[in-house]
Design a protein around this motif. Structure first.
Motif, mmCIF file in Angstrom:
data_model
loop_
_atom_site.group_PDB
_atom_site.id
_atom_site.type_symbol
_atom_site.label_atom_id
_atom_site.label_comp_id
_atom_site.label_asym_id
_atom_site.label_seq_id
_atom_site.Cartn_x
_atom_site.Cartn_y
_atom_site.Cartn_z
ATOM 1 N N UNK A 234 0.859 -1.184 0.000
ATOM 2 C CA UNK A 234 0.000 0.000 0.000
ATOM 3 C C UNK A 234 0.890 1.227 0.000
ATOM 4 N N UNK A 235 0.646 2.111 -0.939
ATOM 5 C CA UNK A 235 1.460 3.322 -1.028
ATOM 6 C C UNK A 235 0.585 4.496 -1.434
ATOM 7 N N UNK A 236 1.144 5.686 -1.276
ATOM 8 C CA UNK A 236 0.406 6.898 -1.617
ATOM 9 C C UNK A 236 0.689 7.255 -3.072
ATOM 10 N N UNK A 237 -0.346 7.345 -3.927
ATOM 11 C CA UNK A 237 -0.135 7.701 -5.332
ATOM 12 C C UNK A 237 0.115 9.203 -5.490
ATOM 13 N N UNK A 238 1.352 9.570 -5.547
ATOM 14 C CA UNK A 238 1.709 10.989 -5.606
ATOM 15 C C UNK A 238 1.398 11.570 -6.980
ATOM 16 N N UNK A 239 0.963 12.835 -7.000
ATOM 17 C CA UNK A 239 0.640 13.505 -8.257
ATOM 18 C C UNK A 239 0.768 15.012 -8.060
ATOM 19 N N UNK A 240 0.918 15.720 -9.178
ATOM 20 C CA UNK A 240 1.020 17.181 -9.140
ATOM 21 C C UNK A 240 -0.334 17.871 -9.289
ATOM 22 N N UNK A 278 -8.357 13.319 -1.439
ATOM 23 C CA UNK A 278 -9.534 12.934 -2.220
ATOM 24 C C UNK A 278 -9.127 12.197 -3.490
ATOM 25 N N UNK A 279 -8.106 12.681 -4.158
ATOM 26 C CA UNK A 279 -7.662 12.026 -5.393
ATOM 27 C C UNK A 279 -7.154 10.617 -5.111
ATOM 28 N N UNK A 280 -6.335 10.474 -4.061
ATOM 29 C CA UNK A 280 -5.783 9.159 -3.750
ATOM 30 C C UNK A 280 -6.866 8.190 -3.299
ATOM 31 N N UNK A 281 -7.829 8.678 -2.503
ATOM 32 C CA UNK A 281 -8.910 7.810 -2.028
ATOM 33 C C UNK A 281 -9.794 7.347 -3.181
ATOM 34 N N UNK A 325 -1.019 12.697 2.099
ATOM 35 C CA UNK A 325 -1.594 14.000 1.761
ATOM 36 C C UNK A 325 -0.894 15.117 2.530
ATOM 37 N N UNK A 326 -0.562 14.847 3.795
ATOM 38 C CA UNK A 326 0.172 15.840 4.577
ATOM 39 C C UNK A 326 1.552 16.095 3.972
ATOM 40 N N UNK A 327 2.227 15.028 3.554
ATOM 41 C CA UNK A 327 3.535 15.197 2.906
ATOM 42 C C UNK A 327 3.403 15.953 1.583
ATOM 43 N N UNK A 328 2.325 15.676 0.838
ATOM 44 C CA UNK A 328 2.110 16.407 -0.415
ATOM 45 C C UNK A 328 1.910 17.891 -0.149
ATOM 46 N N UNK A 329 1.191 18.212 0.936
ATOM 47 C CA UNK A 329 1.025 19.615 1.295
ATOM 48 C C UNK A 329 2.342 20.281 1.641
ATOM 49 N N UNK A 330 3.218 19.548 2.339
ATOM 50 C CA UNK A 330 4.540 20.099 2.682
ATOM 51 C C UNK A 330 5.376 20.308 1.430
ATOM 52 N N UNK A 331 5.350 19.313 0.524
ATOM 53 C CA UNK A 331 6.101 19.432 -0.733
ATOM 54 C C UNK A 331 5.627 20.639 -1.537
ATOM 55 N N UNK A 332 4.308 20.846 -1.576
ATOM 56 C CA UNK A 332 3.770 21.993 -2.315
ATOM 57 C C UNK A 332 4.064 23.305 -1.607
#
Length: 387
Positions: A234-240, A278-281, A325-332
């Motif tokens: 199980x992994x997080x599907x990262x996207x821009x 939402x996108x990943x879910x 999602x939290x990591x994606x927010x930090x990256x952004x």
């Protein structure tokens, strides 16, 4: 020798398609006089990002890969709304081929609608407008074919490769503007941002939660097969896309809300986290995974098969998605906050999204290419034993 020739051929195909794509984005459309958008408008940078600057000069490939990006998302929405499309998706491989054909037609249709919009906005006469519509629509269809050539005969996903190419084409002008505004401080901030995003992107892309799975033993004759432990990754599907959508939304709302830097940065962080979750879910279906485990005779130790396994996987997956999602927010947030500290001009948010998209694409495309090369090498290595 065959392995090296195959890898060399794939590399040459990918590079050749990129060159053709950039030539098409430099070839002017007949009877079109381009109107450059407002330099200070924030949406200009988003449009440059998605079209490679094509809407400023209106070449034959004016829309870049934007129709190819939008068509799958529109089709997914139509599948939810139209029962016939949902039935096609449930038919398996045969339905997937039909949906793929519909998606290709939708890409061309989006190019046609965009070309008509260009003609209407430009106020062309009937003859010149017809030529413009034909050229821009044909350019969209050709871009679609170029993406398929890379996917089938080159390295990586064709849409992502060409998107990266057009983003890199518009990035130098943005960096020059930033350097002219902030000087050497811009280089220092950009270096820190680059290293931070690269490390976080690799960690998110490579990280996974392995849920242990046990398969029941099967007796075939006198020999037992199966029973070996395995796992469900199980992994997080990262996207821009969450960052881009959040940036577009804030670019429209900020002038009306009058938010200061801390306000729009906080709003941007919250929106990216929300959209990423939402996108990943929506992209993952744990009930389907649990059903496949049952059909294969597998089960999670300590969890009953069926709905209980689906609930357990969904519980674990939601925690992974929340952290991702939290990591994606930090990256952004890193590039947007860094450029805001530099007071980089009217669009630090969109400039930050541009930088983030480039870095994330560079890392993800590099990882995908490395995996594909290793897969091809493994296939060549074991090919004599499969004959």
């Amino acid at each position: 020798m065959n392995e090296r020739a195959s890898l060399r051929r794939r590399i040459l195909v990918t590079l050749g398609v990129i060159v053709l794509f950039r030539l098409g984005q430099s070839l002017p459309t007949p009877h079109v006089t381009a109107r450059a958008p407002e330099a200070d408008h924030p949406l200009r940078w988003i449009l440059d990002l998605l079209t490679g600057g094509g809407l400023a000069t209106l070449p034959v490939f004016a829309f870049g890969v934007l129709p190819c990006l939008a068509a799958p998302r529109i089709l997914r929405g139509l599948i939810v709304l139209i029962p016939r499309l949902a039935a096609l998706r449930a038919e398996g491989e045969a339905g997937a081929r039909v949906l793929k054909r519909y998606q290709r037609r939708l890409v061309v249709l989006l190019g046609l609608l965009g070309a008509v919009g260009v003609v209407v906005f430009g106020g062309q006469d009937v003859v010149d407008g017809a030529v413009t519509v034909a050229c821009l629509t044909a350019g969209t269809a050709l871009v679609l074919r170029l993406t398929e050539v890379i996917t089938d005969r080159g390295f990586g996903d064709g849409v992502r490769i060409l998107l990266l190419a057009q983003v890199l084409a518009v990035l130098p002008a943005e960096f020059l503007r930033l350097y002219a505004k902030a000087g050497w401080a811009a280089i220092a901030v950009t270096t820190v941002v680059t290293l931070s995003i690269t490390v976080l992107t690799i960690v998110i892309a490579q990280g996974q939660r392995r849920v242990p799975v046990q398969y029941a033993k099967r007796m075939i004759g006198r020999r037992a097969f199966g029973g070996t432990p395995a796992y469900v990754p199980l992994r997080f599907p990262q996207a821009n896309s969450p960052a881009v959508v959040a940036a577009v939304l804030l670019s429209v709302l900020v002038p009306y809300l009058g938010l200061a830097d801390p306000g729009w940065i906080a709003g941007y962080f919250v929106l990216v986290c929300l959209f990423a979750f939402m996108r990943a879910a929506a992209a993952q279906d744990m009930a389907k995974v649990a059903g496949e485990l049952v059909r294969a005779g597998g089960f999670v130790p300590g969890i009953r098969p069926g709905n209980w396994t689906a609930e357990y996987l969904d519980h674990v997956n939601r925690r992974i998605l929340a952290f991702g999602a939290l990591c994606s927010g930090v990256v952004a947030l890193i590039p947007a906050a860094g450029l805001a500290l530099l007071d980089a001009g009217p669009a630090p948010l969109v400039s930050g999204v541009t930088l983030q998209v480039v870095l994330v694409f560079l890392v993800s495309v590099s990882l995908d290419t490395t995996r594909q090369i290793e897969s091809l090498r493994g296939q060549r290595r074991y090919e004599p034993f499969l004959r």
